[in-house]
Design a protein around this motif. Structure first.
Motif, mmCIF file in Angstrom:
data_model
loop_
_atom_site.group_PDB
_atom_site.id
_atom_site.type_symbol
_atom_site.label_atom_id
_atom_site.label_comp_id
_atom_site.label_asym_id
_atom_site.label_seq_id
_atom_site.Cartn_x
_atom_site.Cartn_y
_atom_site.Cartn_z
ATOM 1 N N ASN A 1 3.027 7.854 -12.642
ATOM 2 C CA ASN A 1 3.606 7.124 -11.514
ATOM 3 C C ASN A 1 2.596 6.195 -10.853
ATOM 4 O OD1 ASN A 1 6.240 8.107 -11.725
ATOM 5 N ND2 ASN A 1 5.734 9.948 -10.567
ATOM 6 N N ILE A 2 1.365 6.630 -10.728
ATOM 7 C CA ILE A 2 0.326 5.779 -10.136
ATOM 8 C C ILE A 2 0.078 4.565 -11.030
ATOM 9 C CG2 ILE A 2 -2.142 5.662 -9.572
ATOM 10 C CD1 ILE A 2 -1.829 8.538 -8.451
ATOM 11 N N ARG A 3 0.039 4.776 -12.335
ATOM 12 C CA ARG A 3 -0.124 3.635 -13.264
ATOM 13 C C ARG A 3 1.010 2.632 -13.096
ATOM 14 N NH1 ARG A 3 -1.721 7.319 -17.106
ATOM 15 N NH2 ARG A 3 0.342 7.335 -18.053
ATOM 16 N N LYS A 4 2.236 3.121 -13.018
ATOM 17 C CA LYS A 4 3.397 2.235 -12.844
ATOM 18 C C LYS A 4 3.298 1.457 -11.535
ATOM 19 C CE LYS A 4 6.844 4.912 -15.417
ATOM 20 N NZ LYS A 4 8.094 5.686 -15.269
ATOM 21 N N LEU A 5 2.933 2.152 -10.464
ATOM 22 C CA LEU A 5 2.829 1.491 -9.172
ATOM 23 C C LEU A 5 1.752 0.403 -9.184
ATOM 24 C CD1 LEU A 5 3.216 4.646 -6.942
ATOM 25 C CD2 LEU A 5 4.766 2.678 -6.953
ATOM 26 N N LYS A 6 0.612 0.708 -9.784
ATOM 27 C CA LYS A 6 -0.459 -0.285 -9.867
ATOM 28 C C LYS A 6 -0.022 -1.488 -10.703
ATOM 29 C CE LYS A 6 -4.390 2.686 -8.920
ATOM 30 N NZ LYS A 6 -5.651 3.251 -9.422
ATOM 31 N N ALA A 7 0.720 -1.238 -11.761
ATOM 32 C CA ALA A 7 1.232 -2.341 -12.593
ATOM 33 C C ALA A 7 2.192 -3.227 -11.801
ATOM 34 C CB ALA A 7 1.923 -1.791 -13.836
ATOM 35 N N LEU A 8 2.850 -2.670 -10.804
ATOM 36 C CA LEU A 8 3.760 -3.436 -9.945
ATOM 37 C C LEU A 8 3.024 -4.116 -8.781
ATOM 38 C CD1 LEU A 8 6.719 -0.878 -9.782
ATOM 39 C CD2 LEU A 8 6.706 -3.096 -10.973
ATOM 40 N N GLY A 9 1.696 -3.939 -8.730
ATOM 41 C CA GLY A 9 0.896 -4.608 -7.703
ATOM 42 C C GLY A 9 0.628 -3.801 -6.441
ATOM 43 N N TRP A 10 0.909 -2.513 -6.466
ATOM 44 C CA TRP A 10 0.670 -1.651 -5.315
ATOM 45 C C TRP A 10 -0.731 -1.056 -5.380
ATOM 46 C CZ3 TRP A 10 4.203 -1.003 -1.401
ATOM 47 C CH2 TRP A 10 5.491 -1.473 -1.643
ATOM 48 N N ARG A 11 -1.341 -0.859 -4.206
ATOM 49 C CA ARG A 11 -2.577 -0.079 -4.106
ATOM 50 C C ARG A 11 -2.178 1.310 -3.673
ATOM 51 N NH1 ARG A 11 -6.960 -2.414 -0.592
ATOM 52 N NH2 ARG A 11 -7.988 -0.557 -1.383
ATOM 53 N N VAL A 12 -2.818 2.326 -4.259
ATOM 54 C CA VAL A 12 -2.397 3.715 -4.061
ATOM 55 C C VAL A 12 -3.566 4.566 -3.577
ATOM 56 C CG1 VAL A 12 -1.394 5.732 -5.198
ATOM 57 C CG2 VAL A 12 -0.694 3.442 -5.916
ATOM 58 N N LEU A 13 -3.291 5.392 -2.571
ATOM 59 C CA LEU A 13 -4.253 6.363 -2.066
ATOM 60 C C LEU A 13 -3.611 7.743 -2.125
ATOM 61 C CD1 LEU A 13 -6.920 7.055 -0.483
ATOM 62 C CD2 LEU A 13 -5.570 6.744 1.606
ATOM 63 N N THR A 14 -4.360 8.717 -2.624
ATOM 64 C CA THR A 14 -3.905 10.100 -2.613
ATOM 65 C C THR A 14 -4.716 10.862 -1.570
ATOM 66 O OG1 THR A 14 -3.301 10.038 -4.949
ATOM 67 C CG2 THR A 14 -3.629 12.205 -3.969
ATOM 68 N N VAL A 15 -4.017 11.500 -0.652
ATOM 69 C CA VAL A 15 -4.647 12.344 0.362
ATOM 70 C C VAL A 15 -4.257 13.777 0.031
ATOM 71 C CG1 VAL A 15 -4.770 12.912 2.810
ATOM 72 C CG2 VAL A 15 -4.562 10.521 2.095
ATOM 73 N N TRP A 16 -5.261 14.631 -0.082
ATOM 74 C CA TRP A 16 -5.021 16.027 -0.435
ATOM 75 C C TRP A 16 -4.817 16.869 0.814
ATOM 76 C CZ3 TRP A 16 -3.997 17.294 -5.292
ATOM 77 C CH2 TRP A 16 -4.381 16.400 -6.286
ATOM 78 N N GLN A 17 -4.006 17.889 0.676
ATOM 79 C CA GLN A 17 -3.708 18.830 1.755
ATOM 80 C C GLN A 17 -4.991 19.346 2.406
ATOM 81 O OE1 GLN A 17 -1.815 22.254 0.096
ATOM 82 N NE2 GLN A 17 -1.986 23.471 1.943
ATOM 83 N N CYS A 18 -5.979 19.720 1.614
ATOM 84 C CA CYS A 18 -7.217 20.281 2.154
ATOM 85 C C CYS A 18 -8.007 19.247 2.962
ATOM 86 C CB CYS A 18 -8.080 20.862 1.038
ATOM 87 S SG CYS A 18 -8.648 19.659 -0.181
ATOM 88 N N GLU A 19 -7.812 17.960 2.681
ATOM 89 C CA GLU A 19 -8.521 16.910 3.414
ATOM 90 C C GLU A 19 -7.975 16.751 4.834
ATOM 91 O OE1 GLU A 19 -9.821 13.906 -0.168
ATOM 92 O OE2 GLU A 19 -7.831 13.664 0.689
ATOM 93 N N ARG B 1 0.850 -1.192 0.000
ATOM 94 C CA ARG B 1 0.000 0.000 0.000
ATOM 95 C C ARG B 1 0.888 1.246 0.000
ATOM 96 N NH1 ARG B 1 -3.221 -3.777 0.066
ATOM 97 N NH2 ARG B 1 -5.204 -3.901 1.129
ATOM 98 N N ILE B 2 0.434 2.262 -0.720
ATOM 99 C CA ILE B 2 1.175 3.519 -0.820
ATOM 100 C C ILE B 2 0.213 4.674 -0.611
ATOM 101 C CG2 ILE B 2 2.250 5.061 -2.513
ATOM 102 C CD1 ILE B 2 3.695 2.605 -3.602
ATOM 103 N N ILE B 3 0.692 5.697 0.102
ATOM 104 C CA ILE B 3 -0.091 6.920 0.273
ATOM 105 C C ILE B 3 0.746 8.095 -0.222
ATOM 106 C CG2 ILE B 3 -1.214 8.493 1.890
ATOM 107 C CD1 ILE B 3 -1.745 6.091 3.707
ATOM 108 N N PHE B 4 0.152 8.863 -1.123
ATOM 109 C CA PHE B 4 0.731 10.133 -1.536
ATOM 110 C C PHE B 4 -0.008 11.239 -0.787
ATOM 111 C CE2 PHE B 4 1.891 7.778 -5.431
ATOM 112 C CZ PHE B 4 3.223 8.163 -5.557
ATOM 113 N N ILE B 5 0.725 12.178 -0.217
ATOM 114 C CA ILE B 5 0.134 13.372 0.386
ATOM 115 C C ILE B 5 0.428 14.507 -0.587
ATOM 116 C CG2 ILE B 5 0.035 14.888 2.394
ATOM 117 C CD1 ILE B 5 -0.614 11.994 3.095
ATOM 118 N N HIS B 6 -0.602 14.977 -1.274
ATOM 119 C CA HIS B 6 -0.415 15.991 -2.303
ATOM 120 C C HIS B 6 -0.826 17.376 -1.819
ATOM 121 C CE1 HIS B 6 0.831 13.293 -5.310
ATOM 122 N NE2 HIS B 6 -0.294 13.083 -5.946
ATOM 123 N N GLY B 7 0.039 18.332 -2.064
ATOM 124 C CA GLY B 7 -0.310 19.732 -1.847
ATOM 125 C C GLY B 7 -1.292 20.156 -2.925
#
Length: 104
Positions: A70-88, A29-35
């Motif tokens: 990058n998210i497409r590449k990660l998913k192709a490698l078998g990772w699940r990805v969540l993006t959390v936004w700064q405002c959230e 599992r991967i989490i991106f924290i995006h501004g």
């Protein structure tokens, strides 16, 4: 917050596409924290400046394209990805619940 909840993770793992912010290796599992500004979120914090619009639109569009790639590449490698936004992160209880749901 995550560590206090008992989760163990790595930060900015350089050998993965996009150098993800938070990586839970064994769980894949991967989490991106995006501004909001830098990644072009559609919220008040995500609005580009009124000056030099062409530069900022190009910059933010490039960031969004890179993020999707990058998210497409990660998913192709078998990772699940969540993006959390700064405002959230304003409502930490909601952010926590969303992350826990993603990790469990």
């Amino acid at each position: 917050m995550l560590y206090a909840m008992g989760y163990r993770y790595r930060l900015h793992q350089k050998d993965l596409p996009g150098k993800p912010d938070i990586v839970f290796g064994p769980a894949k599992r991967i989490i991106f924290i995006h501004g909001c500004f830098w990644h072009g979120h559609k919220c008040p914090k995500g609005r580009p400046p009124k000056s030099n619009k062409s530069f900022w639109n190009r910059k933010i569009d490039t960031n969004k394209i890179r993020d999707r790639k990058n998210i497409r590449k990660l998913k192709a490698l078998g990772w699940r990805v969540l993006t959390v936004w700064q405002c959230e992160l304003k409502d930490i209880a909601v952010a926590r619940r969303r992350i826990v749901d993603f990790l469990d």
